[in-house]
Design an enzyme around this catalytic site. Structure first.
Site, short mmCIF file in Angstrom:
data_model
loop_
_atom_site.label_atom_id
_atom_site.label_comp_id
_atom_site.label_asym_id
_atom_site.label_seq_id
_atom_site.Cartn_x
_atom_site.Cartn_y
_atom_site.Cartn_z
N ASP A 263 -92.20 36.10 20.27
CA ASP A 263 -92.37 35.97 18.83
C ASP A 263 -92.28 34.48 18.52
OD1 ASP A 263 -92.77 36.30 16.17
OD2 ASP A 263 -91.18 37.78 15.88
C1 BGC Z 1 -93.23 37.19 13.02
C2 BGC Z 1 -94.34 37.83 13.83
C3 BGC Z 1 -95.63 37.09 13.61
C4 BGC Z 1 -95.42 35.63 13.96
C5 BGC Z 1 -96.66 34.78 13.77
C6 BGC Z 1 -93.14 35.70 13.27
O1 BGC Z 1 -92.27 35.10 12.39
O2 BGC Z 1 -92.00 37.81 13.32
O3 BGC Z 1 -94.48 39.19 13.49
O4 BGC Z 1 -96.65 37.68 14.35
O5 BGC Z 1 -94.41 35.09 13.15
O6 BGC Z 1 -96.95 34.63 12.43
#
Ligand code: BGC
Length: 755
Positions: A263
């Protein structure tokens, strides 16, 4: 002579191996694994290191020298997010990145229709292809454990079986377009508060029976090409480089051959990232998500530091080659795949898909007869209701913006008030704001179409709503939550279970002058509804994307007969939820205040499993939720007949099929969702009273009967035995409980499992 022999041997061998320099990795007639071997052999250490970490906010490099294009990812999961700048979170300001906003995944789950999940995936895949995105960051399948969860709206509800059945076709549909799904957030990211510091403590049984099945189904049945780690910790190790989660469960036990992506900012440690199965690092914070050194990609944990460690002999290239191999496999599945369909942006078919999913996901929760009318309030009687009052900020608020990373730049979003007005050109449709909630005008560079600026006081707003309600034939209150912080939004959870702002107060005031009130709730979560007994009609309308207003109007007017069913238990109060009843949320900080331990003390008993358990312990109506899991009404009525089965007993090699006749006993075409829950009547361990193991949505004309069949196999009977880490079925009696919600079981059928 000797030279001749050598030449002969060489010629002979060359019949079997490719001539030196032949570009097997580019040869489409060769098996992919052979092409990967060849590419891997050709790559330098620098190139290998480059492909396992980001080069911009949402992309990682390919191998230019060898002709592998860059890999572009994007959020996910409800539409293709607009482009941000290379190294900043600001909008890039493209003119080709407006999209169709599909309904949030809670709505998709509420359709209980796997065919729509497939359509969702395919449509999204086409939008992604047009935008040249090869990995969509979604779908999210974390279980709805508490109704405070800020991201529940992005997930598929509380039940592992329902979530599994819906995620598989979504992944398959998306990937059929050559776009990878990146299933998230693996795992145990069930709430948002302190998501970077939460260490989840959970029993093996709950982990395997509740929190992992949807991920496993996405991997093993859906064939997901990528999975995203989660921010939180498990066993004191971050879930972006967690040995148990990735090495053992995902890669070893489930045989996942795809790419583990961190993530954004979820990676914290080179050694763990190297050893514990992280393959592709994204979003590492140089100083938080918004600040820090620019273009700091070399500083990523899997970048310069890792390369240095390899050079100095701390690691061989064993782990690196495995990561690169997986990334190359992803390239061959996506960027290197030549025969891909064409992409479409904002096509009519995508809008149709978004509308259909929205219409099938809307849930009619209550529809009482209004005494004076001698008829239920819905669908609206348009002959009699000429003067309609719409109240509530959510009637005029865009919901495709906000909420965190799933925020979109929709080409259009039909607001509920506009949808109702458009559908009812002959009626007088008035509007009263009712209350002021969140008036933010733009989010992540996307400006909200209509101004929500308001200067009037709450008492003036209430007075206006009451005055207009007095003169209206019917009031449609469109409220609920929104996508701002501490509501249905990433990063935090809700602070409480009640509806925010002055909504309850305004509803109470309106009810004093007009009892013909339809409450339309926009949210991804339940809430207390203190006035419920006095309101004849309640509709759960989720965040449903571009076609929101149209879909809501079609259900209110009866153009569409609602057929959604709740994918979670709608608690009357927070203490009906296991996590809160046992006071396990949000956890307890360790003395150094760096980690907060959140122990899932309710174990397996999430959602209806907790409600059922209390019912057994405390008696019939203990803990009765406002609306149970699986519940939803229709404008027609259905009758389930007597269940029969093709056998009375089954073995591990068998299946058993139950048949139940379902009749539409009303006057309109509609759909019923038949649900089969399995109950283990004799077990050496405590099991939930019943668990959903099959369902079927069936569309029936008035008077029509269909024989609905539901089949289960041994997996539907088993539990995860944490004594030996195996799925086990104990011989003995089971019961299939068939009904139309977790609290409306109509038929039971006893059968035996024989070893
Ligand atoms: C989120 C993800 C997301 C990623 C990219 C993170 O903060 O938890 O779900 O895909 O950011 O935007």
């Amino acid at each position: 002579m000797e030279r001749k022999i050598i030449a002969l041997i060489f010629m002979h061998c060359s019949l079997f191996i490719s001539p030196a320099g032949a570009q097997v990795y580019l040869d489409e007639s060769k098996p992919v694994e052979q092409r990967i071997d060849d590419a891997l052999r050709r790559m330098t250490l620098d190139e290998k290191i480059a492909v396992i970490h980001a080069q911009s906010k949402f992309s990682s490099p390919g191998v230019k020298r060898l002709g592998f294009p860059d890999l572009w990812t994007d959020d996910g999961p409800h539409g293709v997010r607009p482009d941000v700048l290379w190294d900043e979170w600001e909008q890039a300001g493209q003119t080709n990145d407006s999209c169709v906003a599909f309904p949030a995944l809670t709505c998709l789950a509420a359709t209980w229709n796997p065919d729509l999940a497939r359509l969702y995936g395919e449509s999204l895949g086409e939008e992604a292809l047009y935008r040249n995105k090869s990995v969509m960051l979604g779908p999210g399948v974390n279980i709805y454990r508490t109704p405070l969860g800020g991201r529940n709206f992005e997930y598929l509800g509380e039940d592992p079986w329902l979530a599994s059945r819906m995620v598989v076709p979504y992944v398959q549909g998306l990937q059929s377009k050559g776009v990878a799904a990146c299933v998230k957030h693996y795992a145990l990211n069930n709430d948002e508060e302190y998501r970077h510091q939460v260490n989840v403590i959970v029993s093996d049984r709950a982990l395997h029976e509740i929190y992992l099945p949807a991920f496993r189904a996405a991997v093993q049945e859906g064939g997901a090409w990528a999975i995203m780690g989660a921010y939180n910790l498990y066993q004191d190790q971050h879930n972006c480089h967690n040995a148990t989660m990735f090495n053992k469960i995902l890669k070893h036990d489930w045989g996942f051959d795809g790419v583990v992506i961190s993530d954004w900012g979820g990676c914290h440690n080179t050694d763990e990232a190297v050893r514990n199965g992280l393959d592709l690092e994204f979003g590492t914070w140089t100083d938080g998500l918004t600040m820090g050194r620019t273009n700091a990609y070399d500083g990523y944990y899997l970048a310069a530091a890792y390369k240095q460690d390899i050079r100095e002999g701390r690691y061989t290239t064993k782990e690196l080659d495995d990561k690169v191999r997986r990334v190359l496999r992803l390239f061959y599945r996506t960027t290197m795949k030549r025969n891909k369909p064409y992409g479409f942006l904002c096509s009519e078919s995508h809008y149709d898909a978004a509308l259909k999913i929205a219409q099938e996901g809307i849930v009619l929760l209550k529809n009482d007869v209004v005494k004076k009318d001698k008829a239920p309030l819905l669908p609206l009687n348009l002959q009699k209701m000429k003067r309609i009052l719409v109240v509530g900020e959510n009637a005029i608020k865009m919901m495709t913006v906000g909420g965190g990373s799933s925020s979109l730049k929709a080409q259009h979003e039909i607001l509920p008030l506009d949808g109702i007005r458009e559908r009812l050109p002959e009626a007088e449709v008035h509007f009263a704001r009712g209350y002021v909630g969140d008036t933010v005008q733009s989010y992540n560079g996307v400006t909200v179409g209509r101004s929500l600026y308001e200067t009037r006081s709450q008492s003036e707003l209430t007075a206006e709503a009451v005055e207009k309600a007095r003169q209206a034939d019917v009031v449609i209150f469109i409220g609920g939550l929104n996508k701002s912080d501490y509501q249905d939004c990433e990063g935090h959870d809700r602070k409480g279970y009640d509806l925010p702002y002055a909504q309850n107060e305004v509803i109470d005031a309106i009810l004093k002058v007009n009892h013909r009130l339809v409450y339309v709730n926009i949210s991804g979560n339940g809430a207390t509804l203190p006035w419920l007994a006095k309101v004849p009609a309640v509709v759960q309308a989720w965040f449903i994307g571009s076609e929101a207003g149209k879909a809501i109007a079609s259900v209110l007017t009866g153009d569409v007969n609602p057929s959604g069913r709740l994918p979670f238990t709608w608690y009357a109060s927070l203490d009906q939820c296991g996590a809160h009843a046992l006071n396990t949320y949000p956890g307890s900080w360790r003395p150094d205040r760096k980690i907060i331990d959140e122990e899932y003390k309710e174990g397996l008993f999430v959602g209806y499993r907790w409600i059922d358990r209390l019912k057994v312990i405390k008696g019939k109506d203990a803990n009765k939720p406002l609306f149970p899991f699986g519940y939803g009404l229709s404008y027609t009525t259905f009758k389930l007949g007597k269940v029969s089965a093709d056998k009375q007993s089954m073995t591990a090699n068998d299946k058993i099929t139950f048949t139940v006749p379902v009749t539409n006993t009303g006057k309109r075409a509609g759909a019923e969702t038949v649900q089969l829950y399995v109950s283990d009547l004799q077990s050496s361990v405590e099991r939930p009273v019943k668990e959903l193991k099959a369902f079927r949505k069936v569309f029936l004309q008035p008077g029509e009967t269909q024989q609905v069949t539901l089949t289960i196999d041994k997996n539907s009977l088993s539990f995860y035995d944490d004594r030996d880490g195996q799925w086990t079925i104990e011989p003995g009696d089971f019961e299939a409980r068939i009904g139309t919600s977790s609290m409306n079981i109509i038929n039971c059928y006893k059968f035996t499992f024989i070893q």
